[in-house]
Enzyme design. Sequence first.
Site, PDB file in Angstrom:
ATOM      1  N   LYS A  13      -5.798  14.409  11.806  1.00 26.87           N
ATOM      2  CA  LYS A  13      -4.623  13.654  12.232  1.00 26.87           C
ATOM      3  C   LYS A  13      -3.512  14.589  12.704  1.00 26.87           C
ATOM      4  O   LYS A  13      -2.854  15.229  11.893  1.00 26.87           O
ATOM      5  CB  LYS A  13      -4.105  12.791  11.071  1.00 26.87           C
ATOM      6  N   LYS A  21      -4.363  17.030   8.280  1.00 29.08           N
ATOM      7  CA  LYS A  21      -3.261  16.549   9.124  1.00 29.08           C
ATOM      8  C   LYS A  21      -2.323  17.711   9.410  1.00 29.08           C
ATOM      9  O   LYS A  21      -2.051  18.531   8.521  1.00 29.08           O
ATOM     10  CB  LYS A  21      -2.553  15.413   8.381  1.00 29.08           C
ATOM     11  N   ASP A  68      -0.912  10.261   2.349  1.00 27.84           N
ATOM     12  CA  ASP A  68      -0.651  11.466   3.131  1.00 27.84           C
ATOM     13  C   ASP A  68       0.124  12.447   2.263  1.00 27.84           C
ATOM     14  O   ASP A  68       1.331  12.299   2.056  1.00 27.84           O
ATOM     15  CB  ASP A  68       0.158  11.129   4.394  1.00 27.84           C
TER      16      ASP A  68
END
Lengths: 315, 322, 478
Positions: A251, A215, A152
Amino acid sequence: MPTTAPAFADATASDSALRRFLFGLPGVDAVGLEARAASLGTRSIKTTAKAYAIDLAISMIDLTTLEGADTPGKVRALAAKAVNPDPTDRTTPRTAAVCVYPDMASTAAAALAGSGVKVASVATAFPAGRAALDVKLADVRDAVAAGADEIDMVIDRGAFLSGRFLKVYEEILAVKAECGPARLKVIFETGELSTYDNIRRASWIGMLAGADFIKTSTGKVATNATPANTLLMLEAVRDFRAATGVQIGVKPAGGIRTTKDAVKFLVLVNETAGEDWLDPHWFRFGASSLLNDLLMQRQKLSTGRYSGPDYVTVD
Amino acid sequence: MSDQNRLGVFKTYKLYVGGKFPRSESGRVYEVTDSKGQWLANAPQSSRKDARDAVVAARKAFGGWSGATAYNRGQVLYRVAEMLEGRKEQFVREVAASEGLSKSKAAAAVDAAIDRWVWYAGWTDKIGQIAGGANPVAGPYLNLSTPEPTGVVAVLAPQKSSFLGLVSVIAPVIATGNTAVVVASADAPLPALSLGEVLATSDVPGGVVNILSGATAEIAAPLAAHQDVNAIDLTGADAALAKELEIAAADNLKRVLRPPVTRRRPSNEAQSATASSPVDADGASDSEDWSASPGTHRLTAFLETKTVWHPTGALGAAGSSY
Amino acid sequence: MASAFEYAPAPESRSVVDIAPSYGLFIDGEFTEAADGKVFKTVSPSSEEVLSEVAQAGAADVDRAVKAARKAFEKWSALPGSERAKYLFRIARIIQERSRELAVLETLDNGKPIKETRDADLPLVAAHFFYYAGWADKLDHAGYGANPRPLGVAGQVIPWNFPLLMLAWKIAPALATGNTVVLKPAETTPLSALFFADICRQAGLPKGVVNILTGYGDAGEALVTHPDVNKVAFTGSTAVGKAIARSVAGTDKKVTLELGGKGANIVFDDAPIDQAVEGIVTGIFFNQGQVCCAGSRLLVQESVQDEVLDALKRRLSTLRLGDPLDKNTDIGAINSAEQLARITSLVETGEAEGAERWSAPCELPSSGYWFAPTLFTNVTQAHTVARDEIFGPVLSVLSFRTPDEAVAKANNSQYGLSAGIWTEKGSRILAVADKLRAGVVWANTFNKFDPTSPFGGYKESGFGREGGRHGLEAYLDV
C-alpha cells in the site's frame, strides 16, 4: 500466533541473526531503482486499458481522513462516498476501505455495514508511534473491537534507525497477535527511513513478522509514496512469495493525487509483482483527493468531455 | 694516457631482452662501421624469433609496469638519466662514431638525451591529469576518463639519430606504462645496445624495454604482424616499409604512429623539420628535429582512454534538500 | 504473457513525418540524382513496407561530393569559430524542434522502438550538436596547442544501428573544428541523414560543408580511399575497419575507427541484484542488441547464478515485442533480413555447440524481421556465442568464481569496447575497472551515453575516441 515463515526461521532467532539477515539482502542502487521506476512511468495507457486501470484504482483506494478535526459527520460523509463514489454513475466501483483513527472506527463501521467496503483504522500511536507498547496494543484492541477490518500500524522508526531490528520485529508480532481476524498493514514511514536499503530491510522485517500488507507512509511527512519506494516494496513482496509461497499486499500512501500517478503505480504492480497483485485484496492506495480525479477521468472516458470539480462530490 | 702498449678489450654487443643480454638466437652478427666505413664492432643480427621472444618478454612485463604507480615510473625514468650521466663519455664516443659527429656535437646530443629522460620522468604522474579527467555528464553519474597504456609497443627507432632520437622514442612509450620492443637503428645500433646495459642497472624491470639490432625490415615485419603487439611506432621506417608495415598492423588494428615523412605535423613544426630534413641513402627519413621540444604527442599516441561511469546516487530515498 | 492489465495499443502518429517517394544525393547544398541514375529502396524492417527510393551513389558522385567539400573547406575553415558555433547551435535547436518527426522517421526506417528514438537517440543527437557547438570558438583551450587547424575534408561512414546519432557523433565535431564533411549513411537506414540535409539547409549552412551520399559499401570504399579526403571516420564492423586501416596505409589520412565488441557484464554476488537485472536487460536488449557496446556476455558469479538467471528470465518475460511505433514496445524489429539471418545462424551455431537456449515467450509478428530476446546458458569461453559479436538480442551467460577469474574472462576477447561491473563494494569496482581492457566501463549501470564522455575501444574494437574534449583530436591537425 503468526510465526515467521519456516524458510526464514533462523533469521529472527536473535538480534544479531536478524541483523545479519537484513545486511545480507542485496543492496539497492538508488539511481538504477529510480530509473526503472521512471521508465515504467513512460508506459502509455490508453482507451480500454485506461478504463480498466481507473476502475481498478478506484476499487483499491483506502479513502482516508486522518485529521484532528475529524467528526462523525465527516466520517459518515466519507463512508457514503466510498460506497457510492459517483452518484451520477452507479457502475462506478466502490473503494476498498475507509481509513480513520480508532475513535472513528465504530462510526465508519456503522456507516459501511453491509456495503463490502472495509473499515481500516490506523493504530499504535499513529503517526509517530512514540508510545509504550501497552498503549499501542490497547490502541489496536480498541480499533478491532470498534469494528476495524484492517489495522494500519506504524513501526518504531527510532528502534529501526538505532539498529534494534528485533525490537521492531517483535513489536509487529505483538500487534499482529492483537489483530485477530483484522488484516495488518505495517507502515514504515519510508521518508524517515531515508535510504532504499533501509526500506528493503524494513520490508523484510514486516514480512517476516506476519504483515498482511506493507505500507510506505503515514502521509504526515514530507516524502510519502513514490514510484521508486513502491517499486522496491513490490520487489520485496515478489521475492518473499517466491521464497515462502506467502503473498503479501502493498500500500503506497500519501502524495498520489492524479489518475496519471495512479496508473503509473498500477503499471509498477503489473510489471514487477505481476497480475496476482492487481486486486484490491493485494494492492491499495492510501489517498483521499485521488478519488475525485479518477472519477473525473472516468466521466471523460464515458462522455468524451473533460469533467470539472463541480461534477464530483466534495468529501 | 700512457698505456699505449696495452691491447684494448673489445666489447661484445648483445641484445637486451627480458632484462637479459642474449645473442641473437640465429647466431648471426653483422658489421657495424662508423660514418667513414671503419669497423666498430659486430652487432647481433636479430631474427623473427628474437622479435617473438622480445614480445613475450614485453607482454610479461606489462602487468607489473603498467600497474606500478606513476610516481614509481617517474623515479625509474629519472634513475635512467642519473645512470647515463655517469656513463656519458661512453655514449659520446659511440654517438660520435655512429653518426660521424664531432665530439662536442655528440656530447650535446647525449646531454639532450639525458635531459629527455628527465622530461619524460616528470610526465609520468602528470599526463593522467592532462589527458583525462571528470566529464560533466547530464545525469546522476560520476564519469571519469583516464589514460591507460595501450600495451606492448613495437618501436622502430630513427635510423639517423642513434641516441637522442632513440631515447626520444623509447621514453614516452614506457613513461605511461607501456612496454617496448625497440628495433635500433640498423646502421648505428651500438648506442642502443649500450642503452640496454644502462636500463638493466636503472631499476627498469626486465622486459619493459627490449632492444633488438639488425635489419629493420626483417625484424619489423613480424612485429607489425604480431597479434600480441598493440601498437607500432614507424619512425625508423622509410615510406615504402612504413606502408607495408601499416598494412600488416591492420590485422589486429594496432595503433600506428606513422613516420614523420607521412605524418602530418602542425605547420610550424613541419617547416622547421623540412629545413633540415635529411633522407639517407636507402631512403629512410629522419626528418624529425629531435632537439626540438617533444610535446606530448608521443605520449598520447600510445594511450587508450578508459571512461568509467558510476551512479552518484541520492543521499536518501526522500531526496536531498541540499 | 496474458495479463488482466492488457495495455491497449498506443501508437505514435506517423502523420508527423512526411516521407517523399524519392530522394537524391545531397551534394553542394542541392539534392541531385546519382551520376549513373541508380536508385535503391529503403524498407521499414517492422513491416517490409517500402518507405522511399533513394539515389545510389557511385564513385563519380563521391568525387563530386569530395570536390564540393574541398571547395567549401576554404571558407568554412576560415570562418571565426564563433560563427561556426552559431550554425551548430542552430542545427541543435532545429533538431530539438523536429525531434518527434525525426524519432518517428528513425523508428520507421530502423525498426527500433519509438520509446528509444524519442527518449534516447534524439535527445542525444541534439545534445551532441549543442556540446560541440560550444567548442568551435574554444579550440585554443582544448589542450592541443594554440590555434589548432582542421584537417580538411572528412569522409565519414556510419552504421544503421543509431543512424542519426552516429551522424551527430561524426558531423558535430568535424564541423566545430572547421572541417567539411562527406557522409555516407548505411544502405538500410538512409532517411534520417537526408532529413538532416534538409535541416542543414534550414540552418543556412553554407553549401558543400555537409554532403550526404546514400549508397552501399562500394560508395563507402570510394569515399575512404578518395585521395582528397584528409580524415576517415568509420563506425561499423571490425572486418571493414581493418580493410579501411589497410587502405589508408602510407597516406597522411587521419583515421578513427569505432568497431565491434563483445562486452562483458560482470555481476558479483554482492550486486544490487534488481538493478543488475535491469542493467543486463538494458545491456543486451537495448536496440535489439544491435549495439557495438552491448553487454553481450553476462559473467555472473556462480554463487548467485541461479538467482540472477531466474530473475532475468522473469524480467524478459515482461518485455513487450512488436510494433516499434507503439509507445509501449520494448523490443522492435531487427534492422534487415541480412542481419536477422546472421543472428539466426549464430544462434544455431550456439545450439549446435551445446549451449542451452532460452527465448522469451513472445509472439513474433508475421511480417518484418524479428527475433525474440534470447539467452544462452552453459556457455564457456570456447563457444562461438561467447566470442563472436552477434549484434542481436542474444545474451551468452558465463559464470566465474573469483574477481580475478572474472577479469581474465572479460579480457579474453579480441575486442575491448565496453564492460559492466555490478557490486556494492566500491574498492572492487575500482580494482576491476582498472584491470578491464575496455574503453567504456559502466559500474552499476549500463549503456549510458553523453556528449561530454569519450567513447571508443581498445584492441580490435578500434581506435580514437568520439565525444568530449577527446573527440576533437580526431578532427584536428595535432
